[in-house]
Design a protein around this motif. Structure first.
Motif, PDB file in Angstrom:
ATOM      1  N   GLN A 154      -2.771  -7.455  -5.239  1.00  0.00           N
ATOM      2  CA  GLN A 154      -2.932  -6.161  -4.579  1.00  0.00           C
ATOM      3  C   GLN A 154      -2.458  -5.015  -5.479  1.00  0.00           C
ATOM      4  O   GLN A 154      -3.129  -3.981  -5.590  1.00  0.00           O
ATOM      5  CB  GLN A 154      -2.158  -6.169  -3.252  1.00  0.00           C
ATOM      6  CG  GLN A 154      -2.620  -5.091  -2.305  1.00  0.00           C
ATOM      7  CD  GLN A 154      -1.710  -4.988  -1.081  1.00  0.00           C
ATOM      8  OE1 GLN A 154      -0.931  -5.909  -0.800  1.00  0.00           O
ATOM      9  NE2 GLN A 154      -1.800  -3.882  -0.369  1.00  0.00           N
ATOM     10  N   GLN A 197       0.846  -1.203   0.000  1.00  0.00           N
ATOM     11  CA  GLN A 197       0.000   0.000   0.000  1.00  0.00           C
ATOM     12  C   GLN A 197       0.883   1.256   0.000  1.00  0.00           C
ATOM     13  O   GLN A 197       0.706   2.169  -0.814  1.00  0.00           O
ATOM     14  CB  GLN A 197      -0.907  -0.026   1.249  1.00  0.00           C
ATOM     15  CG  GLN A 197      -1.755   1.221   1.442  1.00  0.00           C
ATOM     16  CD  GLN A 197      -2.815   1.372   0.351  1.00  0.00           C
ATOM     17  OE1 GLN A 197      -3.475   0.390  -0.017  1.00  0.00           O
ATOM     18  NE2 GLN A 197      -2.948   2.577  -0.192  1.00  0.00           N
ATOM     19  N   TYR A 219       0.440   5.637  -7.437  1.00  0.00           N
ATOM     20  CA  TYR A 219      -0.494   4.699  -8.072  1.00  0.00           C
ATOM     21  C   TYR A 219      -0.357   4.693  -9.591  1.00  0.00           C
ATOM     22  O   TYR A 219      -1.303   4.435 -10.321  1.00  0.00           O
ATOM     23  CB  TYR A 219      -1.949   5.012  -7.664  1.00  0.00           C
ATOM     24  CG  TYR A 219      -2.147   4.998  -6.163  1.00  0.00           C
ATOM     25  CD1 TYR A 219      -2.286   3.786  -5.481  1.00  0.00           C
ATOM     26  CD2 TYR A 219      -2.186   6.187  -5.431  1.00  0.00           C
ATOM     27  CE1 TYR A 219      -2.459   3.762  -4.102  1.00  0.00           C
ATOM     28  CE2 TYR A 219      -2.350   6.172  -4.057  1.00  0.00           C
ATOM     29  CZ  TYR A 219      -2.479   4.951  -3.398  1.00  0.00           C
ATOM     30  OH  TYR A 219      -2.642   4.931  -2.033  1.00  0.00           O
ATOM     31  N   LEU A 247      -4.403  -1.712  -6.921  1.00  0.00           N
ATOM     32  CA  LEU A 247      -3.968  -0.351  -6.595  1.00  0.00           C
ATOM     33  C   LEU A 247      -3.616   0.464  -7.838  1.00  0.00           C
ATOM     34  O   LEU A 247      -3.856   1.664  -7.892  1.00  0.00           O
ATOM     35  CB  LEU A 247      -2.756  -0.410  -5.654  1.00  0.00           C
ATOM     36  CG  LEU A 247      -3.060  -0.885  -4.233  1.00  0.00           C
ATOM     37  CD1 LEU A 247      -1.772  -1.209  -3.485  1.00  0.00           C
ATOM     38  CD2 LEU A 247      -3.878   0.159  -3.469  1.00  0.00           C
ATOM     39  N   ALA A 259       2.777   1.695  -3.291  1.00  0.00           N
ATOM     40  CA  ALA A 259       1.917   2.214  -4.364  1.00  0.00           C
ATOM     41  C   ALA A 259       1.702   3.704  -4.180  1.00  0.00           C
ATOM     42  O   ALA A 259       1.701   4.482  -5.136  1.00  0.00           O
ATOM     43  CB  ALA A 259       0.596   1.465  -4.381  1.00  0.00           C
ATOM     44  N   GLU A 260       1.559   4.098  -2.933  1.00  0.00           N
ATOM     45  CA  GLU A 260       1.313   5.513  -2.669  1.00  0.00           C
ATOM     46  C   GLU A 260       2.538   6.349  -3.039  1.00  0.00           C
ATOM     47  O   GLU A 260       2.424   7.377  -3.701  1.00  0.00           O
ATOM     48  CB  GLU A 260       0.944   5.703  -1.198  1.00  0.00           C
ATOM     49  CG  GLU A 260       0.241   7.027  -0.964  1.00  0.00           C
ATOM     50  CD  GLU A 260      -0.141   7.216   0.479  1.00  0.00           C
ATOM     51  OE1 GLU A 260      -0.603   6.232   1.105  1.00  0.00           O
ATOM     52  OE2 GLU A 260       0.053   8.337   0.993  1.00  0.00           O
TER      53      GLU A 260
END
Lengths: 179, 608
Positions: B40, B6, B14, B44, B9-10
């Motif tokens: 995942q 997460q 993204y 994303l 990706a941030e």
């Protein structure tokens, strides 16, 4: 008649589809018969290949018998031709190349669903399987290749008439274009 | 893992274009790309699962099954072999108790081969978790084995294991006079964009990657952009997004000059990129650095930061209103990404499959926008030309090849390293300088280039004679030409991207046919078949990889036909595989050993 061109044919690990396609030359077969006589071939059931001008081989090499037959053809044919996708690349039978032979045999004769009296066939009369199905040019020298699954009747016709008339065989693009 | 991905990706906004960057991090952290991670990331980045799987499969440095916590890769280049690579990897395999291509049972270490890592002057070389190891020998391997068995983190390993030397042996025009940071940009702003482009035209500078396209033309075409833009008004044309890409995917075996240029002349390379941006009006640049040069990455980032601090990068460069910044993108082990359109695909986070050309990147490159892709050395030269002028550069070299060429010389010579020569220099001169004697031949331009014999040393380095991207491998008379050709042919079969059939299947067939001949199973027609196969792969392949993959065979076949013929048996045919061995499994399972259960390799009447 002694001057007729002798042609032998056989199917190794193939489906006889190429032979069927060959027969699709239909009435031209009569014309062909004027120039050609057949040696060993499933068409006439002659069992061994003796001196021939042209040998047409359908199918790849999957077992020891295929090797012997192929060698007999090579020894006795002036020109040896790989006919169709299986002879050239292994084709459908070669799909088993991705699975180890041990697993293939176990599935078929030992652990498969519905197998009774599980045992690997073992008889000197039976040919043994090669670990991989091979195209025929990996086992003997091949002079010409007729692509197709199967090659069309016109391919057979063009190729054989070229040879019979003493021309270097050549297949126009339309005859070997498949998409 | 969820949180890690997460966050990743941030940080990468993204963006699907950052897929490689994300996968590199996942691979580094987990030693493979787990299926859950793929799911995942797909969610994303809003791309399909299969797109990610294709990328994971494509690049050598991504794995879908776990590698060791210490992933050791040993460079398989011919130059590493000449320095004893085989005994090194055998020793390593033995010491670490892990087979090549496997992960040790405890999961701590895995060992494998990798394509040339660009340390040809200081091999045998390798990579541990992506970081370059040089001069591997038995004491070093003992040391590495201990460090791995103690599970010492990499940052606590002794620095000398990772020491990479420049070995600059012959600096002249460019290497001798590095520019002061900012000097080329000042010259640009003083002289003006089109005037500076005119100087580059005047210099005759051609692309240093090997193909030799005129740099000024490329820049001019990119500035013009696609034809349809010509009808826009001038303001709209100025708004056009353009990109600058520096190709540092130096994958040609035997080449390592870009590694040295980026290590010691990074300012000048970045300045060349910024200069190009100033001339054509680009705002974003990329340095596509091959994954094998991970060790340079931090240093290069800090050079970029220095330049931003000094006002040489970022917004309003030198207060002249130019906005331009450079991002570093790391590759992941794919030779094909050195091809410019494959490189752009890779920059976009995809598999590195070459595009159809035209359109060329100058009109439709990164994200479909006009893009200049140039070699590291080209940008470096451009920066010097901006300061010293076109005539300064054009006064050196030959009529069609101006300036100098930087060579990476390795193999059988006493002083391997970096040499800069004016174009037109004879091969004999180069050989004298690098201390090569008893020379059998030279591979110029790497496996995709040419093998020249020792009767051709009066030939010249130049686009009109022997062109090279920089690779120059010397072989002495103790070497076997067929071993060399075999190494190169296997290299291409490994690096084929798999997109087009002539190359994917053709390179595999070349490898097989060559193995057959070298293995002594060849017979009368086999060299002819090999040659026909070469012509087919060369003429029908989609890109340069396939078009040059047969060069090692073709160039040596032309020079040493007897060498190939001498390997052939005097029979009409022999199978290239062990026929009787192919029956072994069936024989064992059927429990047979009668005469009918065996096959002779050659027919009875075929014996020599």
């Amino acid at each position: 008649m002694a001057n007729k061109i002798r042609v032998a044919t056989t199917s190794l690990a193939g489906c006889f589809g190429c032979h069927m396609s060959f027969l699709d030359i239909d009435e031209r077969m009569l014309q062909l018969a004027e120039a050609v006589e057949f040696g060993r071939s499933p068409i006439n059931d002659i069992e061994h290949c003796t001196d021939c001008d042209i040998g047409l081989i359908e199918g790849g090499v999957c077992n020891s018998e295929n090797v012997h037959v192929l060698r007999e053809f090579r020894k006795n044919c002036k020109i040896l031709v790989a006919v169709g996708a299986c002879a050239i690349n292994g084709g459908v039978p070669a799909l088993r190349n991705y699975i180890p032979l041990e697993e293939c045999l176990s599935e078929a004769y030992l652990d498969g669903i519905g197998v009774e009296n599980p045992q690997i066939p073992s008889d000197p009369e039976l040919p043994l399987l090669l670990d991989k199905v091979r195209p025929i040019h990996e086992v003997v020298k091949i002079d010409y290749f007729l692509p197709g699954c199967p090659p069309s009747a016109d391919v057979f016709w063009k190729f054989l008439t070229d040879l019979i008339d003493g021309r270097e065989p050549s297949l126009p693009y339309e005859l070997v274009h498949y998409d | 893992m969820k949180q890690f991905i997460q966050d990743l990706a941030e940080t990468n906004r993204y963006q699907a274009t950052n897929l490689l960057r994300i996968l590199r991090e996942v691979q580094a952290r987990f030693h493979y790309i787990p299926e859950e991670a793929i799911e995942q990331i797909a969610g994303l980045l809003n791309i399909s699962r299969t797109q990610i799987i294709s990328v994971v499969d494509f690049y050598s440095f991504f794995h879908s099954t776990p590698r060791g916590q210490y992933e050791l890769l040993i460079s398989d280049s011919i130059t590493d072999h000449m320095l004893g690579k085989q005994s090194i990897i055998d020793y390593l395999s033995d010491k670490l108790n892990v087979a090549v291509g496997e992960v040790r049972e405890d999961g701590v270490v895995s060992l494998d081969n990798t394509s040339c890592t660009g340390m040809c002057d200081q091999g045998p070389a390798g990579l541990v978790n992506g970081y370059a190891l040089t001069r591997l020998d038995r004491p070093r391997i003992d040391q590495i084995t201990d460090l791995i068995n103690q599970q010492k983190p990499l940052d606590q390993w002794p620095a000398e294991l990772f020491l990479v030397e420049d070995n600059i042996r012959r600096p002249t025009l460019l290497l001798d006079q590095p520019i002061q940071p900012g000097a080329a940009l000042k010259a640009l702003f003083e002289r003006g964009g089109s005037e500076t482009l005119a100087e580059i035209t005047q210099s005759g500078l051609r692309g240093r990657g090997g193909a030799g396209y005129h740099t000024a033309w490329k820049w001019h075409l990119c500035y013009e952009g696609p034809e349809e833009d010509a009808f826009c008004d001038i303001d709209a044309q100025k708004q056009q997004q353009r990109y600058i890409v520096c190709n540092a995917d130096e994958g040609e075996p035997g080449t390592f000059k870009d590694r040295v240029l980026l290590n010691s002349y990074a300012h000048q390379v970045f300045e060349g990129m910024t200069l190009c941006a100033g001339i054509i009006g680009a705002q974003q640049g990329f340095l596509y650095l091959r994954g094998e040069y991970l060790h340079l990455c931090d240093k290069l980032q800090s050079v970029l930061e220095e330049r931003r601090q000094a006002g040489l990068l970022g917004n309003n460069i030198l207060k002249e209103g130019l906005n331009f910044d450079i991002e570093i993108c790391l590759g992941a082990g794919a030779y094909i990404c050195g091809e410019e359109s494959a490189l752009i695909e890779s920059l976009e986070g995809k598999m590195g499959i070459p595009r159809n050309r035209p359109p060329y990147p100058v009109t439709q490159g990164y994200l479909g926008k006009p893009t200049v892709v140039n070699n590291v050395e080209t940008f470096m030269a451009a920066a010097s030309i901006a300061i010293n002028g076109g005539d300064w550069f054009a006064s050196v070299g030959t009529e069609k090849s101006k300036g100098t060429k930087i060579l990476s010389i390795c193999g059988d010579c006493s002083r391997p390293g970096i040499y800069e020569y004016p174009f037109g220099t004879s091969i004999q001169t180069v050989l004298n300088d690098c201390g090569a004697s008893d020379v059998l031949g030279i591979q110029i331009g790497g496996p995709s280039g040419t093998f020249i014999s020792n009767h051709e040393f009066d030939r010249k380095l130049a686009f009109e004679d022997l062109a090279t991207g920089g690779s120059f491998i010397v072989f002495n008379k103790s070497r076997n030409i067929l071993d060399i050709v075999n190494n190169f042919t296997h290299f291409f079969a490994h690096e084929s991207c798999g997109f087009c059939t002539p190359c994917r299947v053709g390179t595999a067939l070349l490898k097989k046919q060559l193995d057959k001949i070298i293995g002594g199973h060849g017979s009368a027609g086999d060299v002819v078949v090999l040659e026909e196969l070469c012509q087919l792969v060369k003429s029908y392949s989609h890109c340069g990889l396939g078009q040059t993959a047969a060069n090692p065979i073709l160039t040596t076949l032309e020079r040493y036909p007897d060498l190939y013929q001498s390997r052939l048996k005097e029979i009409s045919y022999e199978p290239g595989f062990d026929l009787d061995g192919a029956l072994e499994t069936a024989r064992r399972m059927a429990n047979r050993n009668d005469a009918g259960a065996h096959l002779a390799q050659i027919e009875a009447n075929e014996h020599e």
